[in-house]
Design a protein around this motif. Structure first.
Motif, PDB file in Angstrom:
ATOM      1  N   VAL A   5      47.157  43.218  17.184  1.00 53.63           N
ATOM      2  CA  VAL A   5      47.806  43.766  18.370  1.00 53.63           C
ATOM      3  C   VAL A   5      46.986  44.934  18.929  1.00 53.63           C
ATOM      4  CG1 VAL A   5      49.885  44.935  19.216  1.00 53.63           C
ATOM      5  CG2 VAL A   5      50.094  43.000  17.649  1.00 53.63           C
ATOM      6  N   ARG A   6      46.440  45.754  18.043  1.00 54.70           N
ATOM      7  CA  ARG A   6      45.620  46.882  18.491  1.00 54.70           C
ATOM      8  C   ARG A   6      44.394  46.386  19.253  1.00 54.70           C
ATOM      9  NH1 ARG A   6      41.297  49.507  16.691  1.00 54.70           N
ATOM     10  NH2 ARG A   6      41.226  48.451  14.694  1.00 54.70           N
ATOM     11  N   LYS A   7      43.723  45.355  18.718  1.00 52.28           N
ATOM     12  CA  LYS A   7      42.550  44.798  19.398  1.00 52.28           C
ATOM     13  C   LYS A   7      42.941  44.173  20.739  1.00 52.28           C
ATOM     14  CE  LYS A   7      39.897  43.945  15.227  1.00 52.28           C
ATOM     15  NZ  LYS A   7      39.363  42.946  14.311  1.00 52.28           N
ATOM     16  N   LEU A   8      44.081  43.515  20.769  1.00 53.12           N
ATOM     17  CA  LEU A   8      44.550  42.903  22.014  1.00 53.12           C
ATOM     18  C   LEU A   8      44.847  43.970  23.064  1.00 53.12           C
ATOM     19  CD1 LEU A   8      45.444  40.337  23.538  1.00 53.12           C
ATOM     20  CD2 LEU A   8      47.714  40.695  22.570  1.00 53.12           C
ATOM     21  N   THR A   9      45.516  45.052  22.656  1.00 55.80           N
ATOM     22  CA  THR A   9      45.849  46.091  23.643  1.00 55.80           C
ATOM     23  C   THR A   9      44.616  46.857  24.106  1.00 55.80           C
ATOM     24  OG1 THR A   9      46.448  47.666  21.900  1.00 55.80           O
ATOM     25  CG2 THR A   9      48.247  46.407  22.910  1.00 55.80           C
ATOM     26  N   ILE A  10      43.653  47.093  23.214  1.00 51.42           N
ATOM     27  CA  ILE A  10      42.436  47.795  23.654  1.00 51.42           C
ATOM     28  C   ILE A  10      41.622  46.906  24.586  1.00 51.42           C
ATOM     29  CG2 ILE A  10      40.933  47.187  21.701  1.00 51.42           C
ATOM     30  CD1 ILE A  10      40.926  50.567  23.431  1.00 51.42           C
ATOM     31  N   THR A  11      41.576  45.607  24.289  1.00 54.29           N
ATOM     32  CA  THR A  11      40.865  44.679  25.175  1.00 54.29           C
ATOM     33  C   THR A  11      41.546  44.634  26.542  1.00 54.29           C
ATOM     34  OG1 THR A  11      40.149  43.349  23.291  1.00 54.29           O
ATOM     35  CG2 THR A  11      40.084  42.291  25.463  1.00 54.29           C
ATOM     36  N   ALA A  12      42.864  44.538  26.549  1.00 50.40           N
ATOM     37  CA  ALA A  12      43.600  44.524  27.811  1.00 50.40           C
ATOM     38  C   ALA A  12      43.384  45.825  28.577  1.00 50.40           C
ATOM     39  CB  ALA A  12      45.086  44.298  27.550  1.00 50.40           C
ATOM     40  N   HIS A  13      43.399  46.952  27.862  1.00 45.17           N
ATOM     41  CA  HIS A  13      43.203  48.250  28.509  1.00 45.17           C
ATOM     42  C   HIS A  13      41.820  48.328  29.173  1.00 45.17           C
ATOM     43  CE1 HIS A  13      43.591  52.478  29.356  1.00 45.17           C
ATOM     44  NE2 HIS A  13      42.498  52.741  28.667  1.00 45.17           N
ATOM     45  N   VAL A  14      40.798  47.883  28.469  1.00 44.31           N
ATOM     46  CA  VAL A  14      39.440  47.915  29.029  1.00 44.31           C
ATOM     47  C   VAL A  14      39.348  46.979  30.234  1.00 44.31           C
ATOM     48  CG1 VAL A  14      37.022  47.351  28.570  1.00 44.31           C
ATOM     49  CG2 VAL A  14      38.333  48.667  26.895  1.00 44.31           C
ATOM     50  N   VAL A  15      39.910  45.779  30.120  1.00 46.61           N
ATOM     51  CA  VAL A  15      39.871  44.821  31.229  1.00 46.61           C
ATOM     52  C   VAL A  15      40.589  45.388  32.455  1.00 46.61           C
ATOM     53  CG1 VAL A  15      40.733  42.563  31.997  1.00 46.61           C
ATOM     54  CG2 VAL A  15      39.582  42.771  29.792  1.00 46.61           C
ATOM     55  N   PHE A  16      41.775  45.935  32.256  1.00 49.04           N
ATOM     56  CA  PHE A  16      42.524  46.502  33.379  1.00 49.04           C
ATOM     57  C   PHE A  16      41.797  47.694  33.987  1.00 49.04           C
ATOM     58  CE2 PHE A  16      46.517  44.784  31.187  1.00 49.04           C
ATOM     59  CZ  PHE A  16      46.489  43.615  31.921  1.00 49.04           C
ATOM     60  N   SER A  17      41.227  48.551  33.152  1.00 41.92           N
ATOM     61  CA  SER A  17      40.530  49.741  33.654  1.00 41.92           C
ATOM     62  C   SER A  17      39.281  49.365  34.434  1.00 41.92           C
ATOM     63  CB  SER A  17      40.155  50.661  32.489  1.00 41.92           C
ATOM     64  OG  SER A  17      41.316  51.105  31.828  1.00 41.92           O
ATOM     65  N   VAL A  18      38.485  48.449  33.897  1.00 38.39           N
ATOM     66  CA  VAL A  18      37.273  48.023  34.598  1.00 38.39           C
ATOM     67  C   VAL A  18      37.641  47.258  35.871  1.00 38.39           C
ATOM     68  CG1 VAL A  18      35.228  46.540  34.419  1.00 38.39           C
ATOM     69  CG2 VAL A  18      35.849  48.055  32.527  1.00 38.39           C
ATOM     70  N   GLY A  19      38.690  46.441  35.803  1.00 35.67           N
ATOM     71  CA  GLY A  19      39.157  45.738  36.997  1.00 35.67           C
ATOM     72  C   GLY A  19      39.598  46.706  38.080  1.00 35.67           C
ATOM     73  N   TRP A  20      40.281  47.764  37.669  1.00 31.90           N
ATOM     74  CA  TRP A  20      40.722  48.802  38.603  1.00 31.90           C
ATOM     75  C   TRP A  20      39.505  49.431  39.293  1.00 31.90           C
ATOM     76  CZ3 TRP A  20      43.582  53.797  36.592  1.00 31.90           C
ATOM     77  CH2 TRP A  20      43.978  54.592  37.666  1.00 31.90           C
ATOM     78  N   LEU A  21      38.489  49.790  38.515  1.00 30.98           N
ATOM     79  CA  LEU A  21      37.277  50.380  39.098  1.00 30.98           C
ATOM     80  C   LEU A  21      36.581  49.407  40.043  1.00 30.98           C
ATOM     81  CD1 LEU A  21      35.800  52.274  36.031  1.00 30.98           C
ATOM     82  CD2 LEU A  21      36.889  53.267  38.051  1.00 30.98           C
ATOM     83  N   GLY A  22      36.520  48.129  39.662  1.00 28.84           N
ATOM     84  CA  GLY A  22      35.904  47.126  40.523  1.00 28.84           C
ATOM     85  C   GLY A  22      36.655  46.958  41.830  1.00 28.84           C
ATOM     86  N   ALA A  23      37.976  46.943  41.763  1.00 33.57           N
ATOM     87  CA  ALA A  23      38.781  46.819  42.974  1.00 33.57           C
ATOM     88  C   ALA A  23      38.619  48.039  43.869  1.00 33.57           C
ATOM     89  CB  ALA A  23      40.252  46.603  42.607  1.00 33.57           C
ATOM     90  N   VAL A  24      38.511  49.211  43.268  1.00 33.12           N
ATOM     91  CA  VAL A  24      38.282  50.427  44.052  1.00 33.12           C
ATOM     92  C   VAL A  24      36.908  50.367  44.721  1.00 33.12           C
ATOM     93  CG1 VAL A  24      37.921  52.934  43.881  1.00 33.12           C
ATOM     94  CG2 VAL A  24      39.893  51.868  42.775  1.00 33.12           C
ATOM     95  N   ALA A  25      35.909  49.811  44.032  1.00 33.99           N
ATOM     96  CA  ALA A  25      34.581  49.664  44.636  1.00 33.99           C
ATOM     97  C   ALA A  25      34.651  48.735  45.856  1.00 33.99           C
ATOM     98  CB  ALA A  25      33.582  49.123  43.606  1.00 33.99           C
ATOM     99  N   ALA A  26      35.394  47.620  45.748  1.00 38.39           N
ATOM    100  CA  ALA A  26      35.561  46.718  46.887  1.00 38.39           C
ATOM    101  C   ALA A  26      36.285  47.434  48.028  1.00 38.39           C
ATOM    102  CB  ALA A  26      36.341  45.477  46.457  1.00 38.39           C
ATOM    103  N   PHE A  27      37.303  48.217  47.687  1.00 35.38           N
ATOM    104  CA  PHE A  27      38.051  48.994  48.680  1.00 35.38           C
ATOM    105  C   PHE A  27      37.114  49.970  49.393  1.00 35.38           C
ATOM    106  CE2 PHE A  27      40.606  52.538  50.100  1.00 35.38           C
ATOM    107  CZ  PHE A  27      41.776  51.959  50.566  1.00 35.38           C
ATOM    108  N   LEU A  28      36.241  50.622  48.629  1.00 28.54           N
ATOM    109  CA  LEU A  28      35.310  51.593  49.206  1.00 28.54           C
ATOM    110  C   LEU A  28      34.353  50.914  50.186  1.00 28.54           C
ATOM    111  CD1 LEU A  28      34.202  54.468  49.333  1.00 28.54           C
ATOM    112  CD2 LEU A  28      32.813  53.933  47.330  1.00 28.54           C
ATOM    113  N   VAL A  29      33.851  49.731  49.835  1.00 29.93           N
ATOM    114  CA  VAL A  29      32.949  48.995  50.726  1.00 29.93           C
ATOM    115  C   VAL A  29      33.672  48.658  52.033  1.00 29.93           C
ATOM    116  CG1 VAL A  29      31.727  46.796  51.022  1.00 29.93           C
ATOM    117  CG2 VAL A  29      31.482  48.090  48.899  1.00 29.93           C
ATOM    118  N   LEU A  30      34.913  48.177  51.921  1.00 29.18           N
ATOM    119  CA  LEU A  30      35.687  47.867  53.126  1.00 29.18           C
ATOM    120  C   LEU A  30      35.978  49.126  53.941  1.00 29.18           C
ATOM    121  CD1 LEU A  30      38.174  45.251  51.669  1.00 29.18           C
ATOM    122  CD2 LEU A  30      36.404  44.835  53.401  1.00 29.18           C
TER     123      LEU A  30
END
Length: 195
Positions: A5-30
């Protein structure tokens, strides 16, 4: 929390955090495209897309990253208030969430609504300029009001410069990111103690 469960939550946390940064980068370009373009359809498309990305990608990823980070902190020996870097990450996430929600519902949704119903020729008019391309949340200074009066007498030119408040906001975020990276690289955070 079990290791799986710890590995699953850390993986999910990293995926969500990196996804958030990527979406913000797309927002910035727009955002840059919307602020610098002189094509009304590009401006309209940029603002409408930014609103959709913010509502349906950035905000959900923000909350997912915040929740999975809390699960990690509270479900592991790291704790939420045991290490400064965790407190700092949590504080930054809460601040970013509040700033994001304020920006979305006080600025972005209003701008998207205004461009969706505006005729192409009005997107760059002085009446509409307070929202698009020259939005200034704190209003114009006396000097700025004087310059606006001068421009109206001569010929109105769209001001596509990024507002100072936005520049300061991005600079503060950039400095905070650099502090987090510096702490990580110097061994004062991100798993340097313990696991």
């Amino acid at each position: 929390m079990t290791p799986t469960v710890r590995k699953l939550t850390i993986t999910a946390h990293v995926v969500f955090s990196v996804g958030w940064l990527g979406a913000v980068a797309a927002f910035l370009v727009l955002s840059i495209a919307g602020l610098t373009s002189h094509d009304p359809e590009v401006v309209r498309g940029a603002y409408l897309s930014m609103d959709l990305i913010s509502r349906f990608v950035i905000i959900p990823l923000c909350f997912a990253a915040l929740i999975t980070g809390l699960l990690q902190a509270l479900g592991t020996p790291w704790g939420l208030f045991r290490y400064y870097w965790i407190v700092m990450k949590f504080g930054l996430a809460v601040f970013a969430t509040i700033a994001l929600l304020l920006h979305q519902f006080a600025v972005m949704a209003v701008a998207a609504k205004r461009v969706s119903g505006a005729a192409a020729e009005t997107l760059f008019s002085t009446d509409f300029g307070a929202t698009l391309g020259v939005y200034k949340p704190w209003g114009l200074t006396r000097y700025g009001r004087g310059k606006r009066q001068e421009q109206r007498k001569v010929q109105p030119q769209p001001n596509n410069e990024t507002p100072l408040g936005v520049k300061i906001f991005y600079a503060v975020i950039g400095v905070l990111v650099l502090v987090v990276v510096a702490l990580h690289l110097t061994g004062h955070g991100f798993g340097s103690h313990g696991h």
